[in-house]
Design a protein around this motif. Sequence first.
Motif, PDB file in Angstrom:
ATOM      1  N   THR A 118      -0.989  11.554   7.433  1.00  0.00           N
ATOM      2  CA  THR A 118      -0.393  10.669   6.898  1.00  0.00           C
ATOM      3  C   THR A 118      -1.547   9.774   6.493  1.00  0.00           C
ATOM      4  O   THR A 118      -2.356   9.331   7.339  1.00  0.00           O
ATOM      5  N   ILE A 119      -1.740   9.767   5.157  1.00  0.00           N
ATOM      6  CA  ILE A 119      -3.052   8.936   4.716  1.00  0.00           C
ATOM      7  C   ILE A 119      -2.715   7.727   3.946  1.00  0.00           C
ATOM      8  O   ILE A 119      -1.645   7.581   3.133  1.00  0.00           O
ATOM      9  N   THR A 120      -3.093   6.479   4.194  1.00  0.00           N
ATOM     10  CA  THR A 120      -2.710   5.098   3.567  1.00  0.00           C
ATOM     11  C   THR A 120      -3.674   5.030   2.554  1.00  0.00           C
ATOM     12  O   THR A 120      -5.222   5.278   2.686  1.00  0.00           O
ATOM     13  N   LEU A 121      -3.335   4.909   1.259  1.00  0.00           N
ATOM     14  CA  LEU A 121      -4.209   4.755  -0.073  1.00  0.00           C
ATOM     15  C   LEU A 121      -4.576   3.474  -0.349  1.00  0.00           C
ATOM     16  O   LEU A 121      -3.594   2.493  -0.053  1.00  0.00           O
ATOM     17  N   ASN A 123      -8.166   4.328   7.012  1.00  0.00           N
ATOM     18  CA  ASN A 123      -7.717   5.477   7.933  1.00  0.00           C
ATOM     19  C   ASN A 123      -8.837   6.067   8.686  1.00  0.00           C
ATOM     20  O   ASN A 123      -9.353   6.864   8.637  1.00  0.00           O
ATOM     21  N   LEU A 158     -10.920   4.443   1.467  1.00  0.00           N
ATOM     22  CA  LEU A 158     -10.066   5.247   2.045  1.00  0.00           C
ATOM     23  C   LEU A 158     -10.259   5.458   3.515  1.00  0.00           C
ATOM     24  O   LEU A 158      -9.441   5.109   4.253  1.00  0.00           O
ATOM     25  N   MET A 190       0.858  -1.330   0.089  1.00  0.00           N
ATOM     26  CA  MET A 190       0.076  -0.054  -0.210  1.00  0.00           C
ATOM     27  C   MET A 190       0.919   1.151   0.081  1.00  0.00           C
ATOM     28  O   MET A 190       2.013   1.293   0.549  1.00  0.00           O
ATOM     29  N   LYS A 191       0.383   2.376  -0.637  1.00  0.00           N
ATOM     30  CA  LYS A 191       1.209   3.422  -0.764  1.00  0.00           C
ATOM     31  C   LYS A 191       0.357   4.411   0.323  1.00  0.00           C
ATOM     32  O   LYS A 191      -0.575   4.669   0.778  1.00  0.00           O
ATOM     33  N   THR A 192       1.375   5.392   0.734  1.00  0.00           N
ATOM     34  CA  THR A 192       1.066   6.351   1.798  1.00  0.00           C
ATOM     35  C   THR A 192       1.365   7.870   1.408  1.00  0.00           C
ATOM     36  O   THR A 192       2.561   7.768   0.504  1.00  0.00           O
ATOM     37  N   LEU A 193       0.713   8.793   1.807  1.00  0.00           N
ATOM     38  CA  LEU A 193       1.146  10.064   1.206  1.00  0.00           C
ATOM     39  C   LEU A 193       0.796  11.156   2.356  1.00  0.00           C
ATOM     40  O   LEU A 193       0.085  10.596   3.569  1.00  0.00           O
ATOM     41  N   ARG A 194       1.424  12.154   2.557  1.00  0.00           N
ATOM     42  CA  ARG A 194       1.304  13.103   3.352  1.00  0.00           C
ATOM     43  C   ARG A 194       0.445  14.424   3.018  1.00  0.00           C
ATOM     44  O   ARG A 194       0.742  14.833   2.141  1.00  0.00           O
ATOM     45  N   SER A 195      -0.594  14.710   3.455  1.00  0.00           N
ATOM     46  CA  SER A 195      -1.455  15.921   3.146  1.00  0.00           C
ATOM     47  C   SER A 195      -0.821  17.238   3.108  1.00  0.00           C
ATOM     48  O   SER A 195      -0.109  17.476   4.041  1.00  0.00           O
TER      49      SER A 195
END
Length: 69
Positions: free
Chosen positions: A50-53, A35, A31, A1-6
């Motif tokens: 931090t959000i897991t996609l 989360n 989503l 899984m990919k994560t990103l930061r808002s």
Amino acid sequence: MKTLRSREGDTISIILWMGLNRTDDEAEEVLFALNPGLEKYGPVLPAGITITLPEMPAKAPERVVNIWD
């Protein structure tokens, strides 16, 4: 899984579009399931979350039918 930061001012739709090229209800539900607590931030996210996609296939474009053809 990919994560990103808002980033300041990001919305769930923007996050989903950047990560999955999707903004549909199915992607949004997955989503939020991945989360927990994300909904507490409201429609506009603060910076640094931090959000897991989810891993989902790109949604096929809907077929448009023109009744005049």
